[in-house]
Motif scaffolding. Structure first.
Motif, PDB file in Angstrom:
ATOM      1  N   LEU A 171       0.985  -1.239  -0.096  1.00 38.03           N
ATOM      2  CA  LEU A 171      -0.029   0.022   0.111  1.00 38.03           C
ATOM      3  C   LEU A 171       0.978   1.240   0.076  1.00 38.03           C
ATOM      4  CD1 LEU A 171      -2.663  -0.951   2.466  1.00 38.03           C
ATOM      5  CD2 LEU A 171      -3.008  -0.626   0.381  1.00 38.03           C
ATOM      6  N   PHE A 172       0.320   2.181  -0.682  1.00 39.30           N
ATOM      7  CA  PHE A 172       1.101   3.452  -0.706  1.00 39.30           C
ATOM      8  C   PHE A 172       1.196   4.100   0.647  1.00 39.30           C
ATOM      9  CE2 PHE A 172       1.685   3.581  -5.167  1.00 39.30           C
ATOM     10  CZ  PHE A 172       0.569   3.202  -5.810  1.00 39.30           C
ATOM     11  N   PRO A 173       2.489   4.775   0.973  1.00 38.29           N
ATOM     12  CA  PRO A 173       2.446   5.374   2.431  1.00 38.29           C
ATOM     13  C   PRO A 173       1.407   6.280   2.672  1.00 38.29           C
ATOM     14  CG  PRO A 173       4.611   5.030   1.394  1.00 38.29           C
ATOM     15  CD  PRO A 173       3.547   4.885   0.306  1.00 38.29           C
ATOM     16  N   THR A 174       1.267   7.171   1.491  1.00 35.41           N
ATOM     17  CA  THR A 174       0.050   8.194   1.883  1.00 35.41           C
ATOM     18  C   THR A 174      -1.122   7.538   2.244  1.00 35.41           C
ATOM     19  OG1 THR A 174       0.034   8.361  -0.523  1.00 35.41           O
ATOM     20  CG2 THR A 174       1.212   9.848   0.224  1.00 35.41           C
ATOM     21  N   ALA A 175      -1.351   6.678   1.462  1.00 31.89           N
ATOM     22  CA  ALA A 175      -3.023   5.861   1.517  1.00 31.89           C
ATOM     23  C   ALA A 175      -2.553   5.361   3.224  1.00 31.89           C
ATOM     24  CB  ALA A 175      -3.009   4.890   0.669  1.00 31.89           C
ATOM     25  N   LEU A 176      -1.764   4.717   3.816  1.00 35.30           N
ATOM     26  CA  LEU A 176      -1.585   4.298   4.965  1.00 35.30           C
ATOM     27  C   LEU A 176      -1.707   5.542   6.237  1.00 35.30           C
ATOM     28  CD1 LEU A 176       1.149   1.993   5.037  1.00 35.30           C
ATOM     29  CD2 LEU A 176      -1.616   1.417   5.324  1.00 35.30           C
ATOM     30  N   GLU A 177      -1.288   6.769   5.690  1.00 35.97           N
ATOM     31  CA  GLU A 177      -1.401   7.915   6.415  1.00 35.97           C
ATOM     32  C   GLU A 177      -2.933   8.304   6.640  1.00 35.97           C
ATOM     33  OE1 GLU A 177       0.592   9.283   8.716  1.00 35.97           O
ATOM     34  OE2 GLU A 177       1.999   7.443   8.244  1.00 35.97           O
ATOM     35  N   ILE A 178      -3.483   8.217   5.506  1.00 40.26           N
ATOM     36  CA  ILE A 178      -4.886   8.504   5.369  1.00 40.26           C
ATOM     37  C   ILE A 178      -5.834   7.745   6.126  1.00 40.26           C
ATOM     38  CG2 ILE A 178      -6.781   8.832   3.960  1.00 40.26           C
ATOM     39  CD1 ILE A 178      -4.790  10.001   1.770  1.00 40.26           C
ATOM     40  N   ILE A 179      -5.498   6.480   6.002  1.00 39.54           N
ATOM     41  CA  ILE A 179      -6.551   5.358   6.755  1.00 39.54           C
ATOM     42  C   ILE A 179      -6.177   5.610   8.046  1.00 39.54           C
ATOM     43  CG2 ILE A 179      -6.661   2.756   6.973  1.00 39.54           C
ATOM     44  CD1 ILE A 179      -5.896   2.620   4.278  1.00 39.54           C
ATOM     45  N   LYS A 180      -4.819   5.840   8.561  1.00 41.38           N
ATOM     46  CA  LYS A 180      -4.473   5.987   9.779  1.00 41.38           C
ATOM     47  C   LYS A 180      -5.362   6.922  10.638  1.00 41.38           C
ATOM     48  CE  LYS A 180      -0.485   7.128  12.702  1.00 41.38           C
ATOM     49  NZ  LYS A 180       1.095   7.212  12.779  1.00 41.38           N
ATOM     50  N   GLN A 181      -5.837   7.991  10.089  1.00 42.54           N
ATOM     51  CA  GLN A 181      -6.697   9.026  10.628  1.00 42.54           C
ATOM     52  C   GLN A 181      -8.177   8.520  10.623  1.00 42.54           C
ATOM     53  OE1 GLN A 181      -5.021  11.759  11.664  1.00 42.54           O
ATOM     54  NE2 GLN A 181      -3.196  10.852  10.667  1.00 42.54           N
ATOM     55  N   GLY A 182      -8.676   7.470  10.345  1.00 38.43           N
ATOM     56  CA  GLY A 182      -9.933   7.016  10.455  1.00 38.43           C
ATOM     57  C   GLY A 182     -10.253   6.535  11.842  1.00 38.43           C
ATOM     58  N   ALA A 183     -11.308   7.102  12.308  1.00 39.05           N
ATOM     59  CA  ALA A 183     -11.770   6.356  13.833  1.00 39.05           C
ATOM     60  C   ALA A 183     -12.152   5.196  13.602  1.00 39.05           C
ATOM     61  CB  ALA A 183     -12.965   7.453  14.007  1.00 39.05           C
ATOM     62  N   ASP A 184     -11.705   4.148  14.711  1.00 37.73           N
ATOM     63  CA  ASP A 184     -12.037   2.634  14.714  1.00 37.73           C
ATOM     64  C   ASP A 184     -11.807   1.964  13.379  1.00 37.73           C
ATOM     65  OD1 ASP A 184     -13.305   3.527  17.276  1.00 37.73           O
ATOM     66  OD2 ASP A 184     -15.250   4.188  16.604  1.00 37.73           O
ATOM     67  N   MET A 185     -10.561   2.535  13.106  1.00 38.84           N
ATOM     68  CA  MET A 185     -10.254   1.566  11.648  1.00 38.84           C
ATOM     69  C   MET A 185      -9.959   0.016  12.038  1.00 38.84           C
ATOM     70  SD  MET A 185      -9.802   1.276   8.476  1.00 38.84           S
ATOM     71  CE  MET A 185      -9.861   3.061   7.978  1.00 38.84           C
ATOM     72  N   ASP A 186      -9.321  -0.235  12.946  1.00 39.10           N
ATOM     73  CA  ASP A 186      -9.079  -1.444  13.518  1.00 39.10           C
ATOM     74  C   ASP A 186     -10.500  -2.145  13.690  1.00 39.10           C
ATOM     75  OD1 ASP A 186      -6.441  -1.239  13.284  1.00 39.10           O
ATOM     76  OD2 ASP A 186      -5.977  -1.697  15.535  1.00 39.10           O
ATOM     77  N   HIS A 187     -11.471  -1.781  14.421  1.00 41.66           N
ATOM     78  CA  HIS A 187     -12.593  -2.305  14.777  1.00 41.66           C
ATOM     79  C   HIS A 187     -13.464  -2.729  13.317  1.00 41.66           C
ATOM     80  CE1 HIS A 187     -16.581  -2.994  16.464  1.00 41.66           C
ATOM     81  NE2 HIS A 187     -17.151  -2.019  15.688  1.00 41.66           N
ATOM     82  N   HIS A 188     -13.309  -1.847  12.447  1.00 41.73           N
ATOM     83  CA  HIS A 188     -14.135  -1.997  11.230  1.00 41.73           C
ATOM     84  C   HIS A 188     -13.330  -3.286  10.450  1.00 41.73           C
ATOM     85  CE1 HIS A 188     -16.683   1.105  11.562  1.00 41.73           C
ATOM     86  NE2 HIS A 188     -15.643   2.183  11.489  1.00 41.73           N
ATOM     87  N   LEU A 189     -11.854  -3.318  10.612  1.00 39.43           N
ATOM     88  CA  LEU A 189     -11.169  -4.303  10.002  1.00 39.43           C
ATOM     89  C   LEU A 189     -11.385  -5.618  10.589  1.00 39.43           C
ATOM     90  CD1 LEU A 189      -7.529  -2.787   9.403  1.00 39.43           C
ATOM     91  CD2 LEU A 189      -9.191  -3.353   7.640  1.00 39.43           C
TER      92      LEU A 189
END
Length: 353
Positions: A171-189
């Motif tokens: 995954l592109f590093p910028t995409a990871l940084e964007i996803i990192k800002q998402g609330a409860d990303m781990d929960h959704h995964l």
């Protein structure tokens, strides 16, 4: 970016307008500056940059040149007000058209996603993509293990165990940084993994039988021998064997790759699940905090295999933990892969595999 716009557009236009005593050329330039700025940034940024640029321009002129003595006749003042108002309105029309076009594109993408995945309408597309990549890696890992186990044994040098790239590294590093800002990303995964992949593949399994089979493969393919404590307590779990195998083997590979294999003790209990105790070298507390994170703060702590393993175990309603203790003068590290006991009769499966 904003500093460059601030200097090149409102600040410079203000200073030059004052220096030329409100010439027609810089009246036209003021209109172009307003339109460019609105097109390039959003409305709030336009207001802030314009106000700050004009203020800094006035301050610079006062400090560097002298008092502002701008003598404008009626027609020039009228043209200045006219230019500012109508150039702003025209720029806002273009800006709004651009926003509407972007919103239409986003709706089109969203509608297409919902049409393809009606059952997961509330799942963000980035989550689905990462989950798909994780599942693909798990299946490739499981398939590779079966193929290698059925084929003649080919020993692999120990140093190459962790060189297989994990899917997250693509995954592109910028995409990871964007996803990192998402609330409860781990929960959704975790929820998406559970619903889309874990539950459809789950069976009623004997945990000790699964671990024994996994360790046999691990002994053959990774040349590492791990025994199960004789006092282990077997119990039944609802689990996907492929995902459990991926998680356990990545933990063992990490242990052996970091020379934490002094006195390995693998024990199964109903209260802790799979407990791997290590006497000897221990991991620092800061490293343990980042060990299972998809987005670690330190690149040296990045182990996507362990991060994926944590998600897979949590998708089984369990936990993957690493703890460090000091007992006397000895360091003690333990990994715990806990999967809760199955409530027999709550699912369609009737007999353990």
């Amino acid at each position: 970016w904003h500093l460059t716009l601030l200097y090149c557009l409102p600040f410079t236009s203000t200073v030059m307008f004052l220096l030329t005593q409100g010439s027609i050329e810089w009246l036209i330039n003021v209109a172009l500056t307003i339109m460019f700025l609105i097109v390039l940034v959003d409305w709030l940024s336009f207001v802030v940059l314009t106000a700050l640029g004009v203020l800094l321009g006035l301050m610079f002129y006062t400090l560097a040149i002298g008092p502002i003595q701008l003598q404008l006749d009626f027609s020039t003042r009228y043209l200045l007000v006219y230019t500012c108002i109508f150039s702003t309105l025209i720029a806002l029309i273009f800006s709004r058209r651009r926003e509407q076009h972007l919103e239409a594109k986003l709706r089109e993408i969203s509608d297409h996603h919902h049409a393809n995945r009606p059952a997961a309408a509330d799942v963000y597309p980035a989550v689905c993509r990462i989950v798909t990549m994780i599942e693909q890696q798990v299946m490739e890992f499981s398939s590779s293990y079966r193929q290698q186990f059925e084929a003649p044994i080919q020993l692999t040098p120990r140093g190459d165990k962790l060189t297989t790239p994990d899917c997250l590294l693509y995954l592109f590093p910028t995409a990871l940084e964007i996803i990192k800002q998402g609330a409860d990303m781990d929960h959704h995964l975790v929820q998406e993994l559970k619903q889309a992949h874990i539950d459809p593949q789950a069976n009623l399994l004997s945990l000790q039988t699964c671990v024994t089979s996994i360790l046999e493969n691990y002994k053959v393919l990774d040349q590492q021998y791990v025994t199960i404590d004789s006092t282990s307590q077997d119990y039944l779990v609802y689990a996907s064997f492929a995902h459990l195998q991926y998680a356990l083997i990545h933990v063992l590979r990490f242990i052996h790759a970091h020379d934490l294999d002094t006195g390995i003790s693998l024990k199964i209990t109903q209260s802790e699940g799979i407990h791997i105790g290590l006497n000897g070298k221990s991991l620092p507390y800061a490293a343990i905090q980042q060990l299972f994170s998809l987005f670690p703060a330190q690149t040296s702590a990045k182990h996507p295999g362990l991060a994926i393993s944590r998600l897979l175990i949590e998708a089984h309603d369990g936990q993957l933990l690493c703890k460090t203790r000091t007992i006397g003068r000895s360091l003690y590290t333990e990994f715990i892969l806990f999967i809760p006991p199955a409530e027999v009769g709550t699912r369609e499966h009737s007999s353990p595999t």
